[in-house]
Design a protein around this motif. Structure first.
Motif, mmCIF file in Angstrom:
data_model
loop_
_atom_site.group_PDB
_atom_site.id
_atom_site.type_symbol
_atom_site.label_atom_id
_atom_site.label_comp_id
_atom_site.label_asym_id
_atom_site.label_seq_id
_atom_site.Cartn_x
_atom_site.Cartn_y
_atom_site.Cartn_z
ATOM 1 N N SER A 1 8.392 35.127 61.043
ATOM 2 C CA SER A 1 8.891 33.750 61.063
ATOM 3 C C SER A 1 9.819 33.518 62.254
ATOM 4 N N HIS A 2 9.551 34.188 63.334
ATOM 5 C CA HIS A 2 10.376 33.970 64.531
ATOM 6 C C HIS A 2 9.483 33.799 65.746
ATOM 7 N N PHE A 3 10.065 33.143 66.721
ATOM 8 C CA PHE A 3 9.315 32.900 67.952
ATOM 9 C C PHE A 3 10.270 33.007 69.132
ATOM 10 N N SER A 4 9.926 33.838 70.081
ATOM 11 C CA SER A 4 10.787 33.908 71.267
ATOM 12 C C SER A 4 9.940 34.100 72.515
ATOM 13 N N GLN A 5 10.558 33.831 73.635
ATOM 14 C CA GLN A 5 9.902 33.957 74.930
ATOM 15 C C GLN A 5 10.755 34.843 75.824
ATOM 16 N N LYS A 6 10.251 35.131 76.987
ATOM 17 C CA LYS A 6 11.003 36.004 77.883
ATOM 18 C C LYS A 6 12.005 35.210 78.732
ATOM 19 N N GLN A 7 11.639 33.980 79.022
ATOM 20 C CA GLN A 7 12.415 33.211 79.993
ATOM 21 C C GLN A 7 13.199 32.101 79.283
ATOM 22 N N SER B 1 21.252 29.671 44.023
ATOM 23 C CA SER B 1 21.571 29.880 45.434
ATOM 24 C C SER B 1 20.449 30.655 46.121
ATOM 25 N N CYS B 2 19.945 31.669 45.422
ATOM 26 C CA CYS B 2 18.882 32.473 46.024
ATOM 27 C C CYS B 2 17.623 31.646 46.223
ATOM 28 N N GLU B 3 17.294 30.827 45.235
ATOM 29 C CA GLU B 3 16.088 30.011 45.375
ATOM 30 C C GLU B 3 16.241 29.021 46.527
ATOM 31 N N ARG B 4 17.470 28.564 46.714
ATOM 32 C CA ARG B 4 17.718 27.564 47.737
ATOM 33 C C ARG B 4 17.512 28.131 49.136
ATOM 34 N N PHE B 5 17.987 29.351 49.362
ATOM 35 C CA PHE B 5 17.977 29.875 50.725
ATOM 36 C C PHE B 5 17.001 31.018 50.960
ATOM 37 N N PHE B 6 16.508 31.637 49.887
ATOM 38 C CA PHE B 6 15.664 32.827 50.068
ATOM 39 C C PHE B 6 14.419 32.740 49.183
ATOM 40 N N HIS B 7 13.429 33.481 49.580
ATOM 41 C CA HIS B 7 12.334 33.738 48.646
ATOM 42 C C HIS B 7 12.175 35.252 48.556
ATOM 43 N N VAL C 1 14.125 37.205 51.244
ATOM 44 C CA VAL C 1 13.756 36.846 52.615
ATOM 45 C C VAL C 1 14.237 35.428 52.886
ATOM 46 N N ALA C 2 14.979 35.295 53.974
ATOM 47 C CA ALA C 2 15.566 33.982 54.280
ATOM 48 C C ALA C 2 14.483 32.948 54.557
ATOM 49 N N ARG C 3 14.698 31.739 54.040
ATOM 50 C CA ARG C 3 13.778 30.637 54.353
ATOM 51 C C ARG C 3 14.198 30.086 55.705
ATOM 52 N N ALA C 4 13.858 30.803 56.748
ATOM 53 C CA ALA C 4 14.328 30.404 58.064
ATOM 54 C C ALA C 4 13.251 30.614 59.104
ATOM 55 N N VAL C 5 13.320 29.802 60.141
ATOM 56 C CA VAL C 5 12.454 29.977 61.296
ATOM 57 C C VAL C 5 13.361 30.166 62.505
ATOM 58 N N LEU C 6 13.158 31.248 63.211
ATOM 59 C CA LEU C 6 14.029 31.568 64.346
ATOM 60 C C LEU C 6 13.308 31.217 65.642
ATOM 61 N N VAL C 7 13.936 30.415 66.451
ATOM 62 C CA VAL C 7 13.308 30.023 67.712
ATOM 63 C C VAL C 7 14.316 30.201 68.842
ATOM 64 N N ASP C 8 13.911 30.914 69.865
ATOM 65 C CA ASP C 8 14.741 31.004 71.066
ATOM 66 C C ASP C 8 13.821 31.290 72.233
ATOM 67 N N MET C 9 14.282 30.980 73.421
ATOM 68 C CA MET C 9 13.447 31.260 74.576
ATOM 69 C C MET C 9 13.748 32.640 75.159
ATOM 70 N N GLU C 10 14.751 33.296 74.576
ATOM 71 C CA GLU C 10 15.054 34.666 74.989
ATOM 72 C C GLU C 10 14.958 35.559 73.751
ATOM 73 N N LEU D 1 5.012 27.755 62.149
ATOM 74 C CA LEU D 1 6.004 28.599 61.469
ATOM 75 C C LEU D 1 6.743 27.801 60.402
ATOM 76 N N VAL D 2 7.144 26.583 60.783
ATOM 77 C CA VAL D 2 7.885 25.750 59.831
ATOM 78 C C VAL D 2 6.999 25.400 58.645
ATOM 79 N N ARG D 3 5.754 25.066 58.938
ATOM 80 C CA ARG D 3 4.852 24.671 57.861
ATOM 81 C C ARG D 3 4.701 25.803 56.848
ATOM 82 N N ARG D 4 4.586 27.009 57.376
ATOM 83 C CA ARG D 4 4.445 28.149 56.463
ATOM 84 C C ARG D 4 5.666 28.280 55.555
ATOM 85 N N GLU D 5 6.843 28.116 56.149
ATOM 86 C CA GLU D 5 8.065 28.222 55.336
ATOM 87 C C GLU D 5 8.122 27.107 54.303
ATOM 88 N N VAL D 6 7.759 25.909 54.739
ATOM 89 C CA VAL D 6 7.829 24.758 53.828
ATOM 90 C C VAL D 6 6.858 24.948 52.662
#
Lengths: 443, 440
Positions: free
Chosen positions: A85-91, A39-45, A53-62, A115-120
């Motif tokens: 591994s996250h990306f956000s904007q102000k607007q 389970s850990c290998e599947r979702f975390f490194h 650390v979660a194998r996740a990329v967080l994207v939001d515009m806020e 970001l995704v490429r790095r996680e992959v």
């Protein structure tokens, strides 16, 4: 064998955060070492400090939701998100699909792809990508659809699954049906399978099964995360020959969504109850599976209020329940059983050919995964992922409402100004009508 | 002009080099040098043995001929090769000649014939067969194809339910393919990791056993890569080879006898033999006259038709058709007059039902032992023995007249037949129009 999760928009970020929480605590509470490791290998490194650390990329515009997620995860002490591994904007995208798809998406494409490429690249082997988003808003739906499209280009042979949260029918956003139609129509071409949770259904589970008085989004998200986790956690599949499946997404898609016209997957889990009551309850596999089967054929998403009158059609036509509920025909079902004595569970009830379309034998249409490890404190639990007519009605409602608004050209200028023409709307309507028709004629 | 010719020949040499490398990579022994191919085109005698060896090696590898057939160059061995070629569907004159023919000097075999046989083997897919065999040897993870249960196709109905089922199964296969692909990627990655770890710690003899297995695996994969690369290189330039092979066939047609001139007839006794041979050529040419033209018309119509009903009418691609057509010509040249000129398997029934011409050609045959009969193809311009005097000779003018007459007759007949074929084809198209074609 790892899964990279994309958290898109407010809803996507919150649900995925909850999913990591559920998965992590489930894995750490499990007594089986291989299960935990898998389970850990599947979702975390693990980072250099040995933290998960979660194998996740967080994207939001806020920035708000992402910052909250990052700090919450770090505070849990069990796992965290990657530093960068996250990306956000102000607007934000202003609940406008076109703004997300035509403006924000292309503008930030490179950053998100990187970001995704790095996680992959951190994965020994990529099992696939799960993009989580809502369909009602602007960022999750618009940017989400755009990002999914980019991912499809970059990873043409990888499995890409979208988890979508459908809005309340009563409405959170005035243009939610437009956004939903556009998102679904686009994702239907790109995604390998679309897992759907309806806010209405989950809300009812919270109020009726979990007895929550004041239901918040986090309660709803917790239920969604529980159901999703029970699907995505390690399990023994028919192909995995006694070890935990190394290919969860691939096998999920192969079991349920091989036909390009049928990609909508719904989910139901049994049992679900307040955590305080779990200790005082006993479960038996036959009872659980009997309920689950009836939930499937009567299209009920929870244990309460099951219409027991609905029966699979015999020789002639489809039978109707006394309350008017009709039989829910399945294309394919995947049953996931977790917990004690799982190997003694008798799943024959789901292999009845009457449950399925005439053109697919029940052998091909039904699959089951098992794991002897109890999931998320439930001694026994069963989850059914189903490619069936269950989502036909809500989708029909959604498309119908959007069409009514479109017929009077309401709010269309908000979309055309970003480059989504009426033609694009019509294309989306057409493709969803095709989906509806395919599911309607499933028999 | 000279330069282009030179560059073409260089290119051909490279292409043949690619073929040789591929042949060597699939495990064929004794592959001749590219230069030998060129010499064999002109019937060089020294290359004959090399090509015998090559053919026998290919046939043995492909399992057509048992490997016990040996590789020594005896007559017995050649019989094996001839039998193997015959099994693959290749027919040529020399295969039917008795060994005694050698002594008599009537033997028509040259290295070019063997080259043509090699061309046949390549064209009939033997190379791909060998390649598949070799890949299966090298890649142990490959699943050998499971015998497919064909009963499905019998009960298959083209209703929408079956179609959906088929789409589902296709999708399922596609997903399985993707899963396998990702497994392969993981394997490659791990292998790379192990390999690089091995390189960094060279002196780890303790793990000798596992590392031997790994080394074997590694060398297998390297060979596999080389093999696939060789095949890729070959497929990219294959076209040039076939163009060259066409020139070999042309060469074969224009100068069929290489060794014959060595047995120059010295008297009237020989005349009979050569005269008959010339007559046979002529008759053959006459036979070809209508059929070749029919063939052309037929091809042009076929290309039109194939636009509509390509997959249904014929499974042959036009290229193959041409290639086989040539082989056909060659076969007839070789003297298979039993067939009415055209391979029946190649033609649709209505073409093979041509009226035969022998009656007319018989008429001409008695009188036409003269130089310069009316020629429609330059390639048949060989030396009909002019010194041959026969009692039934005709004046040139008369013969020419007769031939012209024969030609008009034949042309008329051809036009009629062409018309008939066209109507038949149109009818067929009319019928096919009603069919709904499902794209693959």
């Amino acid at each position: 064998m790892s899964v990279v999760t994309l958290q898109l928009g407010q809803c996507g970020n919150q649900v995925a955060h909850q999913l990591f929480h559920v998965v992590c605590s489930d894995a750490q509470n499990a007594h089986k070492k291989t299960y935990r490791a898998e389970s850990c290998e599947r979702f975390f490194h693990q980072n250099t400090h040995g933290e998960l650390v979660a194998r996740a990329v967080l994207v939001d515009m806020e920035p708000k939701v992402i910052n909250h997620s990052l700090s919450e995860a770090a505070r849990s002490g069990r796992w965290r998100y990657g530093e960068s591994s996250h990306f956000s904007q102000k607007q934000g995208s202003g609940n406008n699909w076109a703004n997300g798809y035509c403006v924000h998406g292309p503008r930030h494409r490179d950053v998100v792809e990187e970001l995704v490429r790095r996680e992959v690249e951190r994965c020994d082997r990529l099992a696939g990508l799960v993009a989580m988003m809502s369909v009602a808003g602007g960022t999750g739906s618009g940017v989400g659809a755009y990002v999914t499209q980019c991912l499809r280009d970059i990873y043409p042979t990888s499995f890409i699954i979208n988890h979508l949260t459908w809005p309340y029918g009563t409405g959170e956003v005035i243009v939610q049906n437009y956004n939903s139609v556009l998102t679904l129509a686009h994702l239907y071409q790109l995604s390998d399978a679309i897992l759907v949770h309806e806010n209405d259904t989950v809300h009812r589970i919270c109020s009726q099964l979990l007895n929550i008085k004041h239901i918040s989004f986090s309660d709803v998200n917790r239920v969604i995360a529980h159901q999703l986790g029970s699907v995505l956690q390690p399990a023994l599949t028919t192909d995995s020959h006694g070890v935990y499946s190394r290919n969860p997404l691939g096998e999920l898609v192969s079991a349920l969504a091989c036909h390009p016209e049928y990609k909508l997957l719904s989910m139901c889990t049994i049992p679900q109850m307040p955590s305080s009551s779990i200790a005082y309850s006993t479960f038996s596999w036959p009872a659980l599976l009997k309920h689950l089967r009836q939930m499937l054929i009567s299209n009920t998403k929870m244990e309460e209020g099951i219409d027991w009158q609905v029966r699979p059609p015999g020789g002639s036509g489809r039978s109707m329940g006394l309350t008017g509920g009709s039989f829910n025909t399945s294309l394919a079902n995947l049953l996931i059983l977790r917990g004690k004595d799982v190997y003694s569970a008798e799943t024959g009830g789901f292999e009845d050919p009457a449950l399925y379309t005439s053109w697919l034998s029940s052998k091909e249409a039904f699959n089951s995964w098992k794991s002897p490890v109890p999931f998320n404190k439930y001694e026994k639990s069963a989850t059914l992922v189903s490619n069936s007519q269950a989502l036909l009605r809500p989708l029909d409602d959604m498309v119908g409402k959007a069409w009514n608004m479109f017929a009077s050209r309401a709010y269309i200028h908000q979309y055309t100004k970003y480059g989504i023409s009426e033609e694009d709307f019509l294309d989306s309507f057409t493709s969803l009508e095709q989906v509806l028709s395919s599911y309607r004629h499933l028999c | 002009m000279q330069r282009t010719k030179a560059s073409v020949s260089v290119e051909v040499k490279q292409v043949i080099g690619a073929l040789c490398r591929l042949l060597a990579a699939v495990g064929v022994d004794s592959v001749p040098a590219p230069e030998s191919f060129r010499r064999a085109k002109f019937g060089g005698g020294a290359e004959e043995d090399q090509f015998w060896q090559l053919l026998s090696s290919i046939l043995q590898k492909a399992g057509v001929v048992p490997s016990e057939a040996g590789s020594q160059l005896g007559g017995e061995h050649r019989k094996w090769v001839a039998a193997g070629l015959w099994q693959t569907g290749y027919h040529a004159d020399w295969m039917y000649e008795s060994e005694g023919g050698d002594a008599e000097g009537g033997r028509s075999l040259s290295s070019r014939d063997l080259l043509l046989a090699l061309g046949w083997l390549l064209a009939s897919g033997t190379l791909e067969k060998l390649l598949t065999q070799r890949v299966q040897q090298l890649d142990k993870t490959l699943l050998t194809s499971v015998p497919v249960n064909l009963h499905l196709s019998n009960e298959f109905q083209s209703d929408s339910a079956s179609l959906r089922r088929l789409q589902w199964l296709t999708g399922c296969l596609r997903h399985q393919g993707r899963i396998l692909l990702s497994m392969l990627q993981e394997r490659t990655r791990l292998l790379h990791a192990v390999f690089s770890a091995n390189l960094s710690s060279t002196a780890s003899s303790s793990s000798s056993q596992s590392s031997t297995v790994l080394k074997e695996d590694c060398s297998c994969i390297r060979q596999l890569c080389d093999l696939l690369e060789a095949y890729l290189n070959w497929t990219q330039v294959e076209k040039v080879f076939w163009t060259w092979m066409d020139s070999v066939v042309d060469c074969h047609l224009t100068g069929p006898v290489v060794k014959r001139p060595t047995h120059t007839p010295s008297g009237n006794l020989r005349v009979c033999h050569h005269g008959t041979w010339g007559l046979e050529k002529l008759e053959d040419m006459l036979l070809r006259l209508p059929t070749a033209q029919e063939c052309n018309t037929h091809t042009s119509i076929r290309t039109q038709v194939s636009v509509f009903i390509a997959s249904i009418l014929y499974s042959l691609s036009s290229q193959e058709g041409q290639r086989r057509g040539r082989g056909d010509v060659k076969d007839r040249e070789g003297g298979e007059k039993g067939q009415a000129g055209l391979d029946a398997s190649f033609l649709p029934p209505f073409i093979s039902s041509l009226p035969s011409v022998p009656a007319l050609s018989q008429v001409c045959r008695a009188r036409l032992r003269v130089e310069k009969p009316v020629r429609h193809r330059s390639c048949t311009a060989e030396d009909v023995h002019s010194g041959a005097e026969a009692p039934c000779e005709l004046p040139v003018s008369q013969a020419a007249e007769m031939l012209l007459h024969a030609e008009t007759l034949l042309l008329e007949r051809r036009d009629r037949q062409r018309q008939a074929n066209r109507t038949q084809l149109q009818e067929m198209i009319g019928r096919q129009d009603l069919l709904v074609l499902i794209p693959p």
